[in-house]
Design an enzyme around this catalytic site. Structure first.
Site, PDB file in Angstrom:
ATOM      1  N   GLN A 161      15.757 -13.421  26.938  1.00 51.35           N
ATOM      2  CA  GLN A 161      16.825 -12.652  27.563  1.00 51.35           C
ATOM      3  C   GLN A 161      17.965 -13.542  28.042  1.00 51.35           C
ATOM      4  OE1 GLN A 161      13.891  -9.959  30.017  1.00 51.35           O
ATOM      5  NE2 GLN A 161      15.840  -8.891  29.848  1.00 51.35           N
ATOM      6  N   HIS A 162      19.103 -12.888  28.300  1.00 49.20           N
ATOM      7  CA  HIS A 162      20.250 -13.441  29.025  1.00 49.20           C
ATOM      8  C   HIS A 162      21.127 -14.416  28.250  1.00 49.20           C
ATOM      9  CE1 HIS A 162      18.115 -11.694  32.350  1.00 49.20           C
ATOM     10  NE2 HIS A 162      17.213 -12.647  32.398  1.00 49.20           N
ATOM     11  N   ASP A 194      12.195 -10.134  25.938  1.00 46.63           N
ATOM     12  CA  ASP A 194      10.814 -10.605  25.792  1.00 46.63           C
ATOM     13  C   ASP A 194       9.838  -9.923  26.742  1.00 46.63           C
ATOM     14  OD1 ASP A 194      11.962 -11.894  27.975  1.00 46.63           O
ATOM     15  OD2 ASP A 194      11.612 -13.915  27.220  1.00 46.63           O
TER      16      ASP A 194
END
Length: 461
Positions: free
Chosen positions: A68-69, A224
């Site tokens: 992520q991110h 995830d």
């Protein structure tokens, strides 16, 4: 079905039977280290791993679960502008502080998007780019996340208008609200100093994201943690405690949290619900560090910890070895409290390490339940769950039974399950088995948690 886990460290692929979810074949390839990576290296690793797994000739659908991110910036032709900044790149820490203040404080961010900016969040990376590489910011026509980019590449696309994502990954950007299921474009502009790049269309949990050039149906993918929850079959009331490099606690619920302290992140799950999540900096490496200090292997460490009584005869270990983010104490350090000439033994130290780490996870669970999220079942996963001491002591600290499923690549399995869901066109995901789960029970030890809560503030005074 093919499920892909494109994580920070590696690319994993599992090919599963659509009806049962049983793994037919699998493979993995490493990713390069560092906190910024050329996305093309992810693509090469994916192609290599798919080939190692036997190819995709018999695959009908696939989906990507990803870290992520991360920030992937594309120009108007779909060309990557610079190396992607990953979630673990902390150069945007100052940008996070700026953004929190500019909107009027953490409570405003929590109310708007369910998350308070920290260095990992995509919005803070965009601010860093705008301030430090304005020429790259000016060239950015679209910004997406790692799993979005890989799904787009699998579809053979070059038009940035074809970028797709899902609620779970979008909810970690800092400019998407999982509560209202909408981008907050004013926050995107705030982060990017007035610029408004294109962002991926957010798909529903089982909406198709297109097809590959071979005609394989693509799922929307997921972040995830959401993919892992789907792979585990986690439903409403389930709380997943993952002890990996960090500690992650997430719970599937119907309510979107708005934690003004920013400890509970208001993420979405991969089924249309919410996945409030708390992440710590200190996970299983705490146990490894103490085992090394004691000069024992993991098997002996477990034996020592289980030979000591609950509460370690008054020893309390606060496991903030590398600072902490939940609670937000970046300058804190670990501490061992309550030492006497009678209790300072290897067994008690090992026991205190396990109890301290699990007490930290109990703190995370408590912050989630404080947001009105019901926790009815705890599922323990991750490398730390392989410790017999952790498995047996966890129910005593958490005050309830703990389920420990068979170790597996649950992010990739969740992606494969999503792919099967998209292919089926059904309202609910297929009822795949996650294999055998061991159930652990123990007499609750509230005194251990109470002593931890007493010692915990002493660590950072």
């Amino acid at each position: 079905m093919a499920g892909i886990d494109s994580s920070t460290q590696s690319c994993k692929v599992v090919i599963c039977d659509a009806e049962t979810g049983s793994i037919v074949r699998s493979a993995s390839s490493p990713h390069p280290g560092g906190t910024e990576v050329d996305p093309e290296l992810w693509w090469r690793a994916l192609q290599r791993t798919l080939a190692m797994a036997g190819g995709v000739d018999a695959v009908s659908a696939m989906a990507v679960g990803g870290q992520q991110h991360g920030m992937v910036c594309l120009d108007s032709t779909g060309t990557v502008i610079r190396d992607a900044l990953l979630w673990n790149d902390t150069r945007s820490g100052t940008a996070a502080e700026q953004l929190v203040g500019e909107l009027g404080g953490p409570a405003r961010w929590a109310a708007r998007v369910g998350v308070v900016p920290v260095a990992s969040i995509t919005a803070t990376k965009l601010r860093w780019l705008a301030d430090h590489e304005p020429h790259h910011a000016d060239a950015t026509a679209a910004v997406c996340l790692p799993h979005d980019w890989l799904t787009w590449r699998l579809g053979g696309r070059s038009d940035i208008a074809d970028l797709r994502t899902d609620r779970s990954d979008a909810s970690g950007t800092g400019y998407y609200s999982a509560d209202t299921d909408s981008y907050q474009t004013d926050l995107l502009e705030l982060a990017f100093r007035g610029r408004r790049p294109m962002v991926p269309q957010v798909l529903g949990p089982h909406d198709p994201a297109g097809e590959t050039l071979q005609g394989i149906l693509l799922g929307p993918g997921a972040g995830d943690n959401a993919a892992a929850a789907l792979g585990l079959g986690a439903g409403a009331g389930d709380c997943v405690v993952s002890l990996g490099t960090s500690g992650v606690v997430s719970a599937v619920g119907s309510a979107a949290p708005h934690d003004p302290e920013g400890i509970v992140a208001g993420f979405a799950d991969a089924t249309g619900r919410h996945l409030p999540l708390v992440c710590t900096l200190n996970g299983a490496p705490v146990l490894a560090a103490v085992a090394t200090m004691l000069g024992v292997d993991f098997e002996e460490f477990d034996r020592l910890a289980l030979s000591a009584p609950a509460g370690a005869e008054g020893l309390v270990l606060v496991p903030y070895f590398d600072g902490e983010r939940s609670p937000n104490l970046p300058e804190a350090a670990g501490a061992l409290h309550g030492m006497t000439t009678r209790n300072l033994s290897s067994a008690n130290i090992a026991r205190a390490a396990v109890e301290g780490l699990l007490s930290s996870m109990a703190y995370c669970i408590d912050t989630i339940t404080a947001q009105g999220i019901d926790v009815e079942r705890i599922i323990l996963v991750g490398g730390g769950a392989r410790s017999e001491a952790v498995r047996r002591i966890a129910p005593a600290i958490f005050g309830t039974a703990v389920q420990v499923p068979t170790p597996a690549e649950y992010v990739a399995l969740g992606a494969a399950r999503q792919a099967a869901w998209v292919l089926s066109g059904a309202e609910l995901p297929p009822a795949w088995s996650v294999g055998e789960s061991a159930r652990y029970e123990a007499e609750a030890a509230p005194g251990v948690l109470a002593r931890y809560r007493t010692a915990h503030p002493l660590t950072f005074r």
